[in-house]
Design a protein around this motif. Structure first.
Motif, PDB file in Angstrom:
ATOM      1  N   LEU A   2       0.843  -1.196   0.000  1.00 14.22           N
ATOM      2  CA  LEU A   2       0.000   0.000   0.000  1.00 14.22           C
ATOM      3  C   LEU A   2       0.876   1.243   0.000  1.00 14.22           C
ATOM      4  O   LEU A   2       1.543   1.550   0.975  1.00 14.22           O
ATOM      5  CB  LEU A   2      -0.909  -0.018   1.237  1.00 14.22           C
ATOM      6  CG  LEU A   2      -1.794   1.203   1.455  1.00 14.22           C
ATOM      7  CD1 LEU A   2      -2.735   1.411   0.290  1.00 14.22           C
ATOM      8  CD2 LEU A   2      -2.580   1.047   2.758  1.00 14.22           C
ATOM      9  N   ARG A   3       0.878   1.959  -1.122  1.00 15.92           N
ATOM     10  CA  ARG A   3       1.702   3.159  -1.240  1.00 15.92           C
ATOM     11  C   ARG A   3       0.878   4.413  -1.499  1.00 15.92           C
ATOM     12  O   ARG A   3       1.280   5.505  -1.098  1.00 15.92           O
ATOM     13  CB  ARG A   3       2.736   2.981  -2.357  1.00 15.92           C
ATOM     14  CG  ARG A   3       3.695   1.818  -2.127  1.00 15.92           C
ATOM     15  CD  ARG A   3       4.806   1.801  -3.171  1.00 15.92           C
ATOM     16  NE  ARG A   3       5.665   0.642  -3.028  1.00 15.92           N
ATOM     17  CZ  ARG A   3       6.665   0.545  -2.168  1.00 15.92           C
ATOM     18  NH1 ARG A   3       6.927   1.552  -1.351  1.00 15.92           N
ATOM     19  NH2 ARG A   3       7.404  -0.551  -2.104  1.00 15.92           N
ATOM     20  N   THR A   4      -0.251   4.280  -2.187  1.00 17.64           N
ATOM     21  CA  THR A   4      -1.085   5.439  -2.507  1.00 17.64           C
ATOM     22  C   THR A   4      -2.529   5.169  -2.112  1.00 17.64           C
ATOM     23  O   THR A   4      -3.030   4.044  -2.245  1.00 17.64           O
ATOM     24  CB  THR A   4      -1.023   5.772  -4.007  1.00 17.64           C
ATOM     25  OG1 THR A   4      -1.487   4.641  -4.764  1.00 17.64           O
ATOM     26  CG2 THR A   4       0.392   6.128  -4.429  1.00 17.64           C
ATOM     27  N   ALA A   5      -3.187   6.194  -1.624  1.00 21.61           N
ATOM     28  CA  ALA A   5      -4.595   6.100  -1.245  1.00 21.61           C
ATOM     29  C   ALA A   5      -5.321   7.338  -1.734  1.00 21.61           C
ATOM     30  O   ALA A   5      -4.734   8.415  -1.869  1.00 21.61           O
ATOM     31  CB  ALA A   5      -4.746   5.960   0.271  1.00 21.61           C
ATOM     32  N   ALA A   6      -6.607   7.190  -2.014  1.00 18.13           N
ATOM     33  CA  ALA A   6      -7.437   8.311  -2.439  1.00 18.13           C
ATOM     34  C   ALA A   6      -8.754   8.240  -1.695  1.00 18.13           C
ATOM     35  O   ALA A   6      -9.292   7.155  -1.465  1.00 18.13           O
ATOM     36  CB  ALA A   6      -7.679   8.263  -3.950  1.00 18.13           C
ATOM     37  N   VAL A   7      -9.266   9.375  -1.290  1.00 15.93           N
ATOM     38  CA  VAL A   7     -10.583   9.449  -0.677  1.00 15.93           C
ATOM     39  C   VAL A   7     -11.435  10.342  -1.561  1.00 15.93           C
ATOM     40  O   VAL A   7     -11.000  11.417  -1.980  1.00 15.93           O
ATOM     41  CB  VAL A   7     -10.513   9.973   0.779  1.00 15.93           C
ATOM     42  CG1 VAL A   7      -9.805  11.318   0.863  1.00 15.93           C
ATOM     43  CG2 VAL A   7     -11.906  10.047   1.393  1.00 15.93           C
TER      44      VAL A   7
END
Length: 320
Positions: A2-7
């Motif tokens: 897990l390196r990038t997340a978006a909400v």
């Protein structure tokens, strides 16, 4: 990894549930040993404020193209409505198709439901919305009682606190027990509540500090390798067995046996991540007695065998 997340934000978003996602995934905690996750706040129209359900406006900096490219896409709670923005639904479908993990908090499950991604799959939302959800998405397999459901690439959770549980569970699943515990410590919340626990308990706040079972819970954790019977625990709490069992479920949301089994699995996860102990030794350290019992309980809680878990997280630790 897990390196990038978006909400994703849409009109009617709930600020607290949005904040939960930001608190867990959006703060640089590398000083605490937590790998950095790059969080992007996305919307259909970047730079334009989105109305929240309490009157505050929040402005997303990124568009839906950033959402589609993220490893994790989070959908916080929002007002329940007949229709959701088609562009947002299409972006969620595209993110899922390219292999992203999708996470919803509370009524965010309605947005995922509107994509059709929950059809035929187990899921959760706030108990108060269960009948409405089932009526709108009859093909989804809603469990109205649990805190959250991990169905691999889709994780759905119940109300606010359950959203914290689901986020920390995902951190633990993807990054390990150490980062999840470090984030929980900073947030001053319990590091683990099992997803299958009930959404609400009978007496969440004890009548007084002296009525809390916390001293007994702490003692159980400190003697985790020891066999604990309800009778012995009740004696320690100075209660009858019936009263103790009832109070335990009321305060923790689960039974003494199930709570202790979960804590033992959590301890086993740490030993698998941080030591080279064999399965028999880990089973003894955690109170399971045999490697066979360790495998049984570990698979029930984590969903994979202990050896597979160690192999995966040893690899991730090397990458980090």
């Amino acid at each position: 990894m897990l390196r990038t997340a978006a909400v994703v934000l849409i009109d009617g978003v709930a600020p607290f549930e949005f904040g939960v996602v930001c608190e867990v995934f959006g703060i640089d905690r590398r000083d605490d040993g937590v790998p950095l996750v790059e969080l992007s706040v996305c919307g259909e129209h970047p730079g334009e404020p989105v109305r929240s359900n309490v009157g505050v406006r929040i402005t997303p900096d990124h568009g839906l193209d950033t959402l589609v490219a993220a490893d994790l896409v989070a959908v916080p709670a929002c007002d329940i409505r007949a229709e959701y923005p088609p562009a947002v639904l299409d972006a969620l479908l595209a993110a899922s198709a390219r292999g992203a993990t999708l996470l919803s908090v509370c009524s965010g499950a309605f947005v995922l439901g509107a994509t059709g991604l929950l059809d035929g799959r187990p899921c959760a939302t706030h108990w108060r919305h269960a009948k409405t959800f089932t009526a709108r998405f009859p093909e989804a397999k809603l469990d109205p009682d649990v805190l959250f459901v991990d169905d691999g690439d889709i994780i759905t959770s119940a109300g606010t606190a359950a959203g914290i549980d689901a986020c920390l569970h995902l951190v633990r699943r993807e990054l390990g027990s150490g980062p999840a515990t470090a984030i929980a410590r900073r947030m001053v919340v319990p590091p683990q509540r099992e997803g299958g626990q009930r959404q609400f308990v009978d007496t969440p706040i004890p009548a007084g500090a002296g009525d809390s079972l916390q001293p007994v819970l702490d003692w159980m954790l400190g003697t985790i390798a020891t066999e604990h019977t309800v009778s012995a625990l009740a004696q320690r709490a100075r209660m009858s067995e019936r009263t103790f069992a009832r109070r335990f479920v009321a305060e923790t949301g689960t039974t003494p046996h199930r709570w202790l089994s979960t804590q033992r699995v959590l301890h086993a996860r740490r030993l698998l991540e941080e030591t080279q102990l064999g399965m028999d030794d880990i089973a003894g350290e955690c109170g399971f007695g045999t490697a066979a019992l360790l495998r049984h309980h570990f698979h029930r809680v984590v969903g994979v065998a202990p050896k597979d878990y160690r192999r995966t997280f040893a690899h991730r630790a090397a990458l980090a």
